[in-house]
Design a protein around this motif. Structure first.
Motif, mmCIF file in Angstrom:
data_model
loop_
_atom_site.group_PDB
_atom_site.id
_atom_site.type_symbol
_atom_site.label_atom_id
_atom_site.label_comp_id
_atom_site.label_asym_id
_atom_site.label_seq_id
_atom_site.Cartn_x
_atom_site.Cartn_y
_atom_site.Cartn_z
ATOM 1 N N LYS A 103 -4.476 4.028 -10.268
ATOM 2 C CA LYS A 103 -4.006 3.616 -8.499
ATOM 3 C C LYS A 103 -4.613 4.145 -7.537
ATOM 4 C CE LYS A 103 -0.017 2.235 -10.693
ATOM 5 N NZ LYS A 103 -0.151 0.937 -10.010
ATOM 6 N N ARG A 104 -5.640 5.248 -7.477
ATOM 7 C CA ARG A 104 -6.499 5.491 -6.405
ATOM 8 C C ARG A 104 -7.414 4.530 -5.947
ATOM 9 N NH1 ARG A 104 -7.256 11.946 -8.753
ATOM 10 N NH2 ARG A 104 -5.566 12.897 -7.179
ATOM 11 N N GLN B 46 -6.515 0.109 0.924
ATOM 12 C CA GLN B 46 -6.838 0.387 2.014
ATOM 13 C C GLN B 46 -8.019 -0.016 2.237
ATOM 14 O OE1 GLN B 46 -7.440 5.142 0.478
ATOM 15 N NE2 GLN B 46 -5.455 5.496 1.309
ATOM 16 N N GLU C 64 -6.569 1.530 -6.504
ATOM 17 C CA GLU C 64 -6.712 -0.077 -6.380
ATOM 18 C C GLU C 64 -4.951 0.482 -4.930
ATOM 19 O OE1 GLU C 64 -1.648 -1.642 -6.788
ATOM 20 O OE2 GLU C 64 -2.205 -0.717 -8.684
ATOM 21 N N LEU C 65 -4.739 2.153 -4.902
ATOM 22 C CA LEU C 65 -5.541 2.076 -2.866
ATOM 23 C C LEU C 65 -6.017 2.491 -2.068
ATOM 24 C CD1 LEU C 65 -3.206 2.799 -1.070
ATOM 25 C CD2 LEU C 65 -4.258 5.956 -2.217
ATOM 26 N N VAL D 68 1.800 1.586 -3.490
ATOM 27 C CA VAL D 68 1.097 2.113 -4.293
ATOM 28 C C VAL D 68 0.607 4.077 -4.118
ATOM 29 C CG1 VAL D 68 -1.489 2.379 -4.684
ATOM 30 C CG2 VAL D 68 -0.057 -0.296 -4.994
ATOM 31 N N GLN D 69 0.958 3.883 -2.507
ATOM 32 C CA GLN D 69 0.608 5.667 -2.853
ATOM 33 C C GLN D 69 1.995 6.434 -3.159
ATOM 34 O OE1 GLN D 69 -1.850 7.153 -0.501
ATOM 35 N NE2 GLN D 69 -0.113 9.177 -1.850
ATOM 36 N N MET E 280 0.951 -1.051 0.151
ATOM 37 C CA MET E 280 0.150 0.235 -0.325
ATOM 38 C C MET E 280 0.793 1.264 -0.081
ATOM 39 S SD MET E 280 -3.825 0.826 2.547
ATOM 40 C CE MET E 280 -2.637 0.597 4.375
ATOM 41 N N GLN E 281 2.443 1.215 0.589
ATOM 42 C CA GLN E 281 2.867 1.972 0.691
ATOM 43 C C GLN E 281 3.920 2.501 -0.703
ATOM 44 O OE1 GLN E 281 5.656 1.727 3.176
ATOM 45 N NE2 GLN E 281 4.368 1.969 5.644
#
Length: 368
Positions: free
Chosen positions: A123-124, A131, A126-127, A4-5, A1-2
């Motif tokens: 990506k958002r 999350q 995916e994030l 992807v961010q 997750m980091q």
């Protein structure tokens, strides 16, 4: 997750850079377009003037020359005007080409921006999914934690209840020893009384025999002597058998619960990963087994009187190897480790008493 961010942060930076670049290039293009428009307007006016005057105007200018010098000057002037017109047209072409190139670059940047925004949206998304998954995991962990806490509370309550029943059992054993020593003392006093009574009778009989012998010439037959020792009711050792205590479970030294005011014993369990279940329990010292049997709290247990007020207790055994009234030697196997009675796992609950009062076992021996 980091990760992807981090990618989203990079894409946001790219989008911002592209937006800024497009705005700057659009402003520059607008300025150049205005310059081109101005130049083009001038060129149109020049061409319109040439069209109106035609080529004769140029010939008239040359024929109207006063002399050769004037002709040369007018010819130079006409050439300069022509070169200016050519430069103006060429410049206009270059500016138009530059504008076309910048428009193409802007369009490419806009395409890159669209792609970057699309990737950013992916990506958002995916994030967001990560999350959501992470939140589900956290919720699951929180639920597990609540379950663990509930189990822990229940276990703590169970342990407290076990400890309470164990202390009650210990108190019953304390009272049993108090009665045991009281009975032992009573038996000793009764033995002493019987011995004194027998001695008094023997003295009276001896005196009577002496008196009869002095008053008679006939020999008096001596009465048959009776044993002065009455039968022993309790054959437990009165004095301490001597020697040091030996560790009750050889090879297992880990103390899972030590001696305290709330737990007047030591609990011995697995050591170095080796299960203690079924390990032999040995007598800490020689003595008499005064009790071997079952207690709802202690499970299978053995108590040994070592004399002099010293005794030991071994609880939660899986099975017993001795019985009440049996004499045992130091180091002799008396039972096997188990988890009977109020127990949460295989271990030996070991107590040492002095005059029936529980004491810290480590006052008399060290683990080994």
């Amino acid at each position: 997750m980091q990760n992807v961010q981090s990618q989203i942060n990079v894409l946001n930076q790219q989008v911002s850079t592209l937006d800024t670049s497009i705005q700057e290039k659009t402003a520059q293009l607008s300025g150049k377009q205005q310059e081109v428009n101005t130049t083009f307007d001038e060129l149109k006016k020049r061409l319109c003037a040439i069209y109106k005057t035609g080529e004769a105007s140029t010939l008239q200018i040359l024929l109207s020359s006063q002399n050769v010098m004037d002709l040369a000057n007018k010819t130079y002037l006409l050439r300069s005007i022509t070169e200016h017109d050519v430069a103006l047209i060429n410049g206009l072409k270059e500016e138009m080409q530059g504008i076309a190139a910048e428009k193409a670059e802007i369009e490419q940047n806009r395409a890159d921006l669209t792609e970057a925004k699309s990737t950013l949206d992916q990506k958002r998304t995916e994030l967001g999914a990560l999350q959501s998954e992470a939140q589900n995991v956290l919720d699951g962990i929180a639920n597990q934690e609540q379950g663990i806490l509930a189990e822990s509370d229940a276990l703590s309550m169970e342990e407290e209840e076990i400890r309470r029943r164990e202390n009650e059992a210990g108190d019953r054993i304390d009272q049993w020893w108090a009665d045991y020593y009281a009975e032992q003392k009573r038996q000793q006093e009764e033995l002493k009384r019987q011995q004194e009574e027998e001695q008094r009778k023997q003295q009276e009989q001896a005196q009577q025999n002496q008196e009869e012998s002095e008053s008679s010439t006939q020999p008096v037959e001596e009465p048959e002597q009776e044993s002065s020792a009455p039968p022993v009711v309790n054959d437990a050792p009165l004095e301490y058998v001597g020697g040091q205590f030996t560790w009750p479970v050889p090879g297992y030294t880990h103390i899972s619960c030590g001696y305290s005011s709330d737990h007047k014993a030591i609990d011995i369990n697995r050591t170095n990963g080796n299960s203690i279940d079924g390990a032999p329990i040995v007598a800490a010292n020689s003595g008499k087994v005064v009790k071997a049997g079952w207690d709802n709290s202690y499970g299978n247990f053995v108590m040994i009187d070592h004399g002099g007020g010293y005794s030991t207790l071994y609880a939660h055994a899986s099975s017993l190897a001795v019985s009440t009234g049996q004499q045992v030697e130091r180091g002799q196997t008396i039972a096997y480790v188990g988890s009977t009675g109020d127990s949460t796992g295989p271990h030996l609950h070991f107590e040492v008493r002095v005059d029936g009062v529980r004491q810290n076992p480590f006052n008399w021996f060290s683990a080994g």
